[in-house]
Write a protein that holds these residues in place. Structure first.
Motif, mmCIF file in Angstrom:
data_model
loop_
_atom_site.group_PDB
_atom_site.id
_atom_site.type_symbol
_atom_site.label_atom_id
_atom_site.label_comp_id
_atom_site.label_asym_id
_atom_site.label_seq_id
_atom_site.Cartn_x
_atom_site.Cartn_y
_atom_site.Cartn_z
ATOM 1 N N ALA A 14 0.831 -1.207 0.000
ATOM 2 C CA ALA A 14 0.000 0.000 0.000
ATOM 3 C C ALA A 14 0.868 1.260 0.000
ATOM 4 N N THR A 15 1.943 1.246 0.767
ATOM 5 C CA THR A 15 2.847 2.384 0.812
ATOM 6 C C THR A 15 3.528 2.586 -0.541
ATOM 7 N N ALA A 16 3.963 1.505 -1.161
ATOM 8 C CA ALA A 16 4.599 1.594 -2.480
ATOM 9 C C ALA A 16 3.608 2.108 -3.526
ATOM 10 N N ARG A 17 2.379 1.625 -3.480
ATOM 11 C CA ARG A 17 1.363 2.075 -4.429
ATOM 12 C C ARG A 17 1.113 3.569 -4.273
ATOM 13 N N LYS A 18 0.986 4.020 -3.019
ATOM 14 C CA LYS A 18 0.755 5.441 -2.753
ATOM 15 C C LYS A 18 1.939 6.273 -3.243
ATOM 16 N N ALA A 19 3.147 5.800 -2.973
ATOM 17 C CA ALA A 19 4.338 6.533 -3.416
ATOM 18 C C ALA A 19 4.379 6.613 -4.936
ATOM 19 N N PHE A 20 3.985 5.549 -5.598
ATOM 20 C CA PHE A 20 3.987 5.557 -7.064
ATOM 21 C C PHE A 20 2.914 6.500 -7.609
ATOM 22 N N ASP A 21 1.704 6.418 -7.049
ATOM 23 C CA ASP A 21 0.589 7.223 -7.555
ATOM 24 C C ASP A 21 0.693 8.698 -7.180
ATOM 25 N N LYS A 22 1.150 8.979 -5.977
ATOM 26 C CA LYS A 22 1.157 10.354 -5.469
ATOM 27 C C LYS A 22 2.554 10.972 -5.432
#
Length: 116
Positions: A26-34
């Motif tokens: 979830a943290t990686a996804r957020k970092a990628f998206d945002k």
């Protein structure tokens, strides 16, 4: 971690529970998206990938030795794989320079919730 060759201690690693993995994803996804990557210009992305390749190439022998110690893979094999990673990255960068496809293809990244 213990070497399969002689059972010597070669490193330490934390054991992750499923919740730890979910949080990391979830943290990686957020970092990628945002984070900065989605809005970064192609030439900025290219420069970062090139820098990563430089750093990897500078430590390829060390990385290969660690892989060999960790899982017992023959040194010649892990060294050749590290060399191949740099060769593949260099080819990717040459293709990006030649074809400019990062500019032309603005495709969304498939996501698990999309069923892809």
């Amino acid at each position: 971690m213990r070497s399969p060759h002689d059972n010597s201690l070669v490193g330490h690693a934390a054991q992750a529970a499923p919740a730890d993995v979910d949080a990391a994803v979830a943290t990686a996804r957020k970092a990628f998206d945002k984070g900065p990557w989605p809005t970064m210009r192609p030439e900025e992305r290219r420069a970062l990938v090139a820098r990563l390749d430089e750093l990897h190439a500078a430590r390829a022998s060390e990385i290969a030795a660690l892989i060999t110690a960790e899982n017992g893979t023959p040194a010649w094999f892990t060294q050749s794989l590290q060399t191949a990673v740099s060769e593949q990255t260099a080819e990717y960068l040459r293709a990006a320079d030649r074809f400019g496809w990062e500019d032309a293809l603005a495709l969304p990244c498939p996501r698990e919730e999309d069923g892809r």
